[in-house]
Design an enzyme around this catalytic site. Structure first.
Site, short mmCIF file in Angstrom:
data_model
loop_
_atom_site.label_atom_id
_atom_site.label_comp_id
_atom_site.label_asym_id
_atom_site.label_seq_id
_atom_site.Cartn_x
_atom_site.Cartn_y
_atom_site.Cartn_z
N TYR A 109 -14.47 12.45 13.75
CA TYR A 109 -13.23 12.99 14.37
C TYR A 109 -11.95 12.32 13.07
CZ TYR A 109 -14.67 14.77 18.74
OH TYR A 109 -15.45 15.66 19.50
N TYR A 159 -12.16 22.91 17.86
CA TYR A 159 -10.94 22.48 16.92
C TYR A 159 -10.85 23.46 15.86
CZ TYR A 159 -10.71 18.25 19.51
OH TYR A 159 -10.69 17.30 20.82
N ASN A 194 -3.18 10.46 10.98
CA ASN A 194 -4.40 9.41 11.36
C ASN A 194 -5.65 9.65 10.19
OD1 ASN A 194 -3.28 8.14 13.38
ND2 ASN A 194 -3.82 9.61 14.93
N ASN A 240 -9.48 10.64 13.12
CA ASN A 240 -9.24 9.28 12.93
C ASN A 240 -10.26 8.30 12.17
OD1 ASN A 240 -10.62 9.14 15.15
ND2 ASN A 240 -9.30 7.62 16.39
N HIS A 296 -4.58 21.36 12.88
CA HIS A 296 -5.03 20.12 12.39
C HIS A 296 -6.33 20.28 11.40
CE1 HIS A 296 -3.88 16.08 12.34
NE2 HIS A 296 -4.66 15.47 13.36
#
Length: 195
Positions: free
Chosen positions: A68, A17, A116, A70, A22
């Site tokens: 993560y 990631y 989120n 969220n 993001h």
């Protein structure tokens, strides 16, 4: 003068990631750490990597949650509660779908806009939305059904260059924020757009 005591960069953990849209908030905090010449170190009790930096003679904590996205609030609340940092003393940097790549803006308060990470931070701070945000534009795929794949994807080189330029400008504006005030920092950053 800014009263910011904690700067958070939102991200998803792991190499897969690291370069995705993001994680734009984390890129900003990584650049601040580089400029301040401080290493970001894993701190399990804060569920993230953190550093203590000095910006214009004032202490500030840097944090990238390693939860993560969220679950970002778990990390932010753990550090903020430990150091007794109030929501209005927190700046959260995050990717923003509703702004083009090459644009970044400061904002105080507001909703989560479907993000989120912000949603979890608001909940973890007792539904207090009164924290500062640095919104880093990543653009929108044009279809809400494509948003998840878009934010978890990499930007094309031209867009990435614009995002990086906006982050560089945000870092310079953060120095103004700490040296002068939010109004001057906003004026500088909000008039910038990478071409």
């Amino acid at each position: 003068m800014s009263n910011i005591k904690l700067i958070v960069g939102l991200a998803n953990p792991g190499a897969e990631y690291a370069q995705t849209r993001h994680n734009a908030g984390a890129w900003y905090v990584q650049e601040l750490a580089r400029i301040c010449n401080v290493p970001l170190v894993a701190e399990s009790k804060y569920f993230g990597v953190t550093a203590r930096a000095t910006l214009h003679g004032r202490d500030v904590r840097l944090l990238i949650p390693t939860t993560y996205m969220n679950l970002s609030g778990k990390s932010v609340a753990a550090l903020a509660n430990f150091f007794r940092i109030l929501p209005e003393e927190i700046l959260v940097a995050h990717d923003e779908l509703d702004m083009d790549p090459g644009v970044a803006k400061f904002k105080l308060g507001g909703g989560h806009g479907g993000h989120n990470g912000l949603k979890d931070i608001i909940a973890s701070l007792g539904n207090d939305k009164n924290f500062h945000r640095l919104r880093i534009g990543i653009g929108h795929p044009g279809d809400k059904n494509k948003v998840s794949g878009y934010v978890l994807g990499r930007a094309p080189a031209v867009e990435q260059e614009r995002i990086n330029a906006a982050i560089d400008e945000a870092v310079r504006s953060t120095e103004i924020l700490f040296n002068q005030d939010m109004a001057k920092a906003m004026h500088r950053l909000h008039s910038f757009k990478a071409e």
